[in-house]
Design a protein around this motif. Structure first.
Motif, short mmCIF file in Angstrom:
data_model
loop_
_atom_site.label_atom_id
_atom_site.label_comp_id
_atom_site.label_asym_id
_atom_site.label_seq_id
_atom_site.Cartn_x
_atom_site.Cartn_y
_atom_site.Cartn_z
N ALA A 95 -96.47 -33.61 28.11
CA ALA A 95 -95.64 -34.45 28.97
C ALA A 95 -95.19 -33.74 30.24
CB ALA A 95 -94.43 -34.95 28.18
N ALA A 96 -94.36 -32.71 30.13
CA ALA A 96 -93.77 -32.11 31.32
C ALA A 96 -93.32 -30.68 31.04
CB ALA A 96 -92.59 -32.94 31.80
N GLU A 97 -93.13 -29.93 32.13
CA GLU A 97 -92.67 -28.54 32.00
C GLU A 97 -91.83 -28.20 33.23
OE1 GLU A 97 -94.55 -24.07 31.21
OE2 GLU A 97 -95.84 -25.84 31.27
N PRO A 98 -90.70 -27.48 33.04
CA PRO A 98 -89.86 -27.12 34.19
C PRO A 98 -90.35 -25.84 34.88
CG PRO A 98 -88.80 -26.44 32.16
CD PRO A 98 -90.08 -27.12 31.75
N PHE A 99 -90.12 -25.77 36.19
CA PHE A 99 -90.44 -24.59 36.99
C PHE A 99 -89.35 -24.40 38.03
CE2 PHE A 99 -94.46 -26.27 35.48
CZ PHE A 99 -95.15 -25.14 35.07
N VAL A 100 -89.08 -23.15 38.38
CA VAL A 100 -88.09 -22.84 39.41
C VAL A 100 -88.81 -22.45 40.69
CG1 VAL A 100 -86.18 -21.34 40.08
CG2 VAL A 100 -86.38 -22.10 37.71
N VAL A 101 -88.36 -23.00 41.82
CA VAL A 101 -88.99 -22.73 43.12
C VAL A 101 -88.45 -21.40 43.66
CG1 VAL A 101 -89.29 -23.56 45.48
CG2 VAL A 101 -89.21 -25.20 43.58
N PRO A 102 -89.33 -20.39 43.90
CA PRO A 102 -88.86 -19.08 44.32
C PRO A 102 -88.99 -18.80 45.82
CG PRO A 102 -91.09 -18.88 43.50
CD PRO A 102 -90.74 -20.36 43.48
N SER A 103 -89.71 -19.66 46.57
CA SER A 103 -90.01 -19.34 47.96
C SER A 103 -89.72 -20.54 48.86
CB SER A 103 -91.48 -18.94 48.11
OG SER A 103 -92.31 -20.09 48.15
N PRO A 104 -89.66 -20.31 50.20
CA PRO A 104 -89.37 -21.40 51.14
C PRO A 104 -90.60 -22.15 51.62
CG PRO A 104 -89.39 -19.34 52.34
CD PRO A 104 -89.67 -18.99 50.89
N SER A 105 -91.75 -22.00 50.97
CA SER A 105 -92.98 -22.58 51.50
C SER A 105 -93.00 -24.10 51.50
CB SER A 105 -94.19 -22.05 50.72
OG SER A 105 -94.18 -22.55 49.39
N MET A 106 -92.15 -24.74 50.67
CA MET A 106 -92.15 -26.20 50.61
C MET A 106 -90.87 -26.80 51.17
SD MET A 106 -94.89 -27.72 49.60
CE MET A 106 -94.26 -29.32 49.04
N VAL A 107 -90.05 -26.01 51.86
CA VAL A 107 -88.88 -26.56 52.54
C VAL A 107 -89.36 -27.52 53.63
CG1 VAL A 107 -86.89 -25.95 53.98
CG2 VAL A 107 -87.54 -24.45 52.08
N PRO A 108 -88.78 -28.70 53.81
CA PRO A 108 -87.52 -29.19 53.23
C PRO A 108 -87.69 -30.01 51.94
CG PRO A 108 -88.20 -30.70 54.94
CD PRO A 108 -89.26 -29.62 54.89
N THR A 109 -88.93 -30.24 51.50
CA THR A 109 -89.14 -31.05 50.30
C THR A 109 -88.56 -30.36 49.08
OG1 THR A 109 -91.16 -31.96 51.27
CG2 THR A 109 -90.88 -32.21 48.89
N ARG A 133 -97.97 -32.67 38.18
CA ARG A 133 -97.41 -33.24 39.41
C ARG A 133 -95.90 -33.04 39.42
NH1 ARG A 133 -98.32 -39.29 39.36
NH2 ARG A 133 -96.40 -39.23 38.14
N ALA A 134 -95.39 -32.45 40.51
CA ALA A 134 -93.95 -32.24 40.63
C ALA A 134 -93.29 -33.59 40.93
CB ALA A 134 -93.65 -31.24 41.75
N ASP A 135 -92.53 -34.09 39.96
CA ASP A 135 -91.96 -35.44 40.07
C ASP A 135 -90.48 -35.46 40.44
OD1 ASP A 135 -94.30 -36.74 39.62
OD2 ASP A 135 -93.86 -37.35 37.57
N ARG A 136 -89.69 -34.57 39.84
CA ARG A 136 -88.24 -34.60 40.06
C ARG A 136 -87.66 -33.20 40.09
NH1 ARG A 136 -85.74 -39.31 40.26
NH2 ARG A 136 -86.87 -41.15 39.52
N VAL A 137 -86.55 -33.07 40.85
CA VAL A 137 -85.74 -31.86 40.81
C VAL A 137 -84.68 -32.08 39.73
CG1 VAL A 137 -84.10 -30.41 42.06
CG2 VAL A 137 -86.10 -31.34 43.26
N LEU A 138 -84.73 -31.26 38.69
CA LEU A 138 -83.75 -31.40 37.62
C LEU A 138 -82.36 -30.99 38.10
CD1 LEU A 138 -85.75 -29.97 34.58
CD2 LEU A 138 -85.32 -32.36 35.15
N TYR A 139 -82.27 -29.81 38.68
CA TYR A 139 -81.03 -29.36 39.30
C TYR A 139 -81.38 -28.31 40.34
CZ TYR A 139 -81.07 -25.00 36.58
OH TYR A 139 -81.41 -23.78 36.05
N SER A 140 -80.39 -27.90 41.12
CA SER A 140 -80.66 -26.97 42.21
C SER A 140 -79.50 -25.99 42.35
CB SER A 140 -80.88 -27.74 43.52
OG SER A 140 -81.22 -26.86 44.58
N ARG A 141 -79.83 -24.71 42.41
CA ARG A 141 -78.83 -23.66 42.60
C ARG A 141 -79.12 -22.92 43.90
NH1 ARG A 141 -77.65 -18.60 42.77
NH2 ARG A 141 -75.98 -17.58 41.60
#
Length: 257
Positions: free
Chosen positions: A38-52, A223-231
């Motif tokens: 179904a799905a798996e969480p990942f944390v974004v470590p770099s600014p390569s996809m800012v502002p998305t 496919r990255a569908d949603r941001v669960l949370y953001s710190r």
């Protein structure tokens, strides 16, 4: 004559342990099944996809849209095989989590720009797909802080073939990746780019030169569908004065387009 009462024997300690072990196994199997299929969480470590996507976003990658590949399992249990089965092909413009072709131990997230057979090129900081310059419109200025340094970008909304739109950032013309040769995407491969065009190591740099290169379909994770949370990593956990700003509540459960 007195009545005989049935006496139920208390379960032995061994039976209790077996019951607990079975429960743990079932729970782990369920969690592994969800993470695998179904799905798996990942944390974004770099600014390569800012502002998305921002540094510190924890996103949820849905695996079911693209079917099953050898990297679908989060703990490497899948056999080594090429291609994918079940699911459907990615759509141009999807934000995709994938394993880096030259080092599959690393996980990247980028936007799918080129499908098999497409010709992709950068000229003067503009993106061309199959010889056509993609239209874009000005969408103001984007300011942020990266690694403690204020950053300022021009923001645009770019339109992909088919009409799908997404934001991109540019610092100006003159980035090393503003001029590239024309790349033809091989069969069963994809061309990925970051929305932060001047701060993204992506398919514009071949794998042999330390970049991403073309991404084989079996390297797609989901496919990255949603941001669960953001710190916000710029706010230290011990900085009590700014602690209320450590979480970006407006991004919680936000859809990724």
């Amino acid at each position: 004559m007195g009545k005989l009462e049935a006496v139920k024997a208390a379960p032995s300690r061994g039976a209790e342990w077996m019951g607990t072990i079975k429960m743990v196994i079932v729970t782990l199997a369920f969690v592994l099944g969800i993470r695998t299929v179904a799905a798996e969480p990942f944390v974004v470590p770099s600014p390569s996809m800012v502002p998305t996507l921002l540094i510190g976003d924890e996103l949820l990658a849905a695996k079911y849209p693209y079917g099953i590949g050898k990297y679908s399992s989060p703990i490497g249990l899948m056999p080594d095989f090429a291609g994918r089965f079940a699911g459907h092909l990615p759509d141009r413009g999807d934000v995709i989590v994938f394993r880096l072709p030259r080092d599959p131990s690393e996980t990247y997230v980028k936007r799918l720009i080129g499908l098999p057979g497409d010709r992709i090129q950068m000229k003067g900081g503009r993106l061309l797909v199959n010889g056509e310059v993609l239209p874009r419109r000005v969408a103001g200025i984007y300011q942020t802080v990266l690694d403690g340094t204020p950053q300022r970008f021009a923001r645009y909304v770019e339109t992909l073939p088919g009409g799908r739109e997404h934001p991109i950032l540019k610092r100006g013309v003159g980035s090393p990746l503003d001029e590239t040769p024309e790349f033809t995407v091989p069969a069963r491969h994809y061309f990925m780019m970051g929305d932060n065009r001047d701060m993204s190591l992506d398919s514009r740099v071949p794998a042999a030169e330390g970049g991403v290169g073309f991404v084989p379909e079996e390297n797609l994770v989901g496919r990255a569908d949603r941001v669960l949370y953001s710190r916000d990593p710029e706010v230290a956990a011990w900085d009590l004065a700014d602690w209320r700003g450590i979480f970006r509540a407006d991004r919680f459960l936000g859809r990724i387009d």
